[in-house]
Design an enzyme around this catalytic site. Structure first.
Site, mmCIF file in Angstrom:
data_model
loop_
_atom_site.group_PDB
_atom_site.id
_atom_site.type_symbol
_atom_site.label_atom_id
_atom_site.label_comp_id
_atom_site.label_asym_id
_atom_site.label_seq_id
_atom_site.Cartn_x
_atom_site.Cartn_y
_atom_site.Cartn_z
ATOM 1 N N GLY A 136 0.855 -1.184 0.000
ATOM 2 C CA GLY A 136 0.000 0.000 0.000
ATOM 3 C C GLY A 136 0.886 1.227 0.000
ATOM 4 N N GLY A 137 0.281 2.377 0.289
ATOM 5 C CA GLY A 137 1.040 3.618 0.298
ATOM 6 C C GLY A 137 2.172 3.594 1.319
ATOM 7 N N GLN B 10 5.323 -2.347 2.133
ATOM 8 C CA GLN B 10 4.962 -3.727 1.805
ATOM 9 C C GLN B 10 4.825 -4.597 3.059
ATOM 10 O OE1 GLN B 10 8.552 -4.185 -0.590
ATOM 11 N NE2 GLN B 10 7.286 -4.412 -2.414
ATOM 12 N N ASP C 221 -8.191 3.973 11.943
ATOM 13 C CA ASP C 221 -8.469 3.398 10.620
ATOM 14 C C ASP C 221 -9.155 2.037 10.790
ATOM 15 O OD1 ASP C 221 -8.608 3.441 7.876
ATOM 16 O OD2 ASP C 221 -6.594 2.645 7.565
#
Length: 315
Positions: free
Chosen positions: A27-28, A31, A145
């Site tokens: 993702g941003g 890894q 999140d």
């Protein structure tokens, strides 16, 4: 304090003890790899940031995890990795070494089942997530999140809260930047209306709102606002749009009415009207207790489906 986690002698995990690296997610932030620890004879998950700039954030994330990782509903932190990563980097990199969950996440569970899990399991997930989140908040940590892909599942489908990558970033700094990427700012479908304000400072009620949406996803077995563009979601949520509860038949299972009532309070537009996780814990515990007798059967049913799918993928 930042380096605290790193100085701890038992916390560092060397490259030579790790083998069979395999990329399982990215993702941003960077890894995630799965690897095998030769001496411990078990698989671990290793999160490596995209570049060395991520080291400070990584240490903060590890420190947060270290404070809560012994709770049964939180993913276990094993330590900090330091070495040359398998992706061919020439620099020594830091990584977080965690328990590896081979059953995926609540998100992959809902996708695999193409719908909600049986009620006893849905209610146990709701309870375990509330327990874990209550513990985080008691330790002064915001998750920031909370969503189906960040609730991992162990071999018996118990919930484990994961991905504390956002658990300390103050959004006010991030929201002013031109683009509000989901990597930093959270995930729009799970974010409360007040958080779309550029000056918003995250507080506990942010997580409570996300928990309400997460409950809806688990009970309905799907994503909230599935077809909406993220930009539209950001406009609609402050106007009062929420996932539809009409489609939930509240007479289907004992306690479902209480759970729908709870999710609607969690996503109230007025943060002061939202309950805290202590209350979520109490209500979900009560609902799950009515279905405890059916949990082994429910888990068995779901495991059968998961195994059948795994086998069909391997053919």
């Amino acid at each position: 304090n930042m380096q605290l986690g790193l100085q701890h002698p038992n916390m560092s995990i060397e490259t030579e003890n790790l083998e069979k690296w395999k990329l399982i997610g990215f993702g941003g932030f960077g890894q995630v790899f799965k690897a095998r620890h030769k001496k411990w004879r078990c698989d671990v998950a290793i999160k490596l940031p995209r570049d060395a700039d991520g080291d400070i954030e990584l240490c903060e994330e590890a420190n947060h995890m270290a404070q809560v990782s012994f709770h049964s509903s939180v993913l276990r932190l094993y330590g900090i990795y330091s070495g040359y990563p398998p992706n061919g980097g020439q620099k020594i990199q830091l990584g977080i070494v965690m328990e590896f969950m081979d059953r995926g996440s609540v998100q992959t569970l809902l996708e695999t089942l193409s719908g909600p899990p049986p009620y006893p399991l849905a209610f146990r997930l709701a309870y375990e997530i509330a327990q874990g989140m209550n513990f985080l908040h008691e330790k002064g940590i915001l998750h920031h999140d909370l969503k189906p892909s960040n609730v991992l599942l162990d071999g018996d489908l118990h919930a484990k809260l994961a991905d504390f990558g956002l658990s300390r970033v103050s959004t006010s700094v991030l929201m002013n930047s031109k683009e509000m990427s989901t990597v930093k700012g959270g995930t729009p479908e799970y974010m409360p209306p007040e958080s779309f304000d550029p000056l918003y400072e995250p507080v506990r009620k942010f997580d409570i709102y996300s928990y309400g949406i997460l409950l809806w996803s688990i009970i309905c077995g799907k994503k909230p606002f599935p077809d909406a563009d993220p930009g539209l979601v950001k406009v609609r949520i402050p106007k009062g749009d929420r996932p539809p509860c009409k489609e939930i038949d509240q007479t289907k299972a004992e306690g479902l009415r209480e759970l729908v009532g709870l999710m609607e309070r969690c996503w109230d537009g007025d943060p002061s009207k939202r309950p805290d996780f202590g209350e979520c814990d109490e209500i979900t515990k009560d609902v799950f207790s009515k279905h405890r007798a059916g949990i082994h059967h429910a888990v068995g049913q779901v495991m059968k489906k998961l195994v059948q799918l795994t086998l069909s993928f391997q053919k």
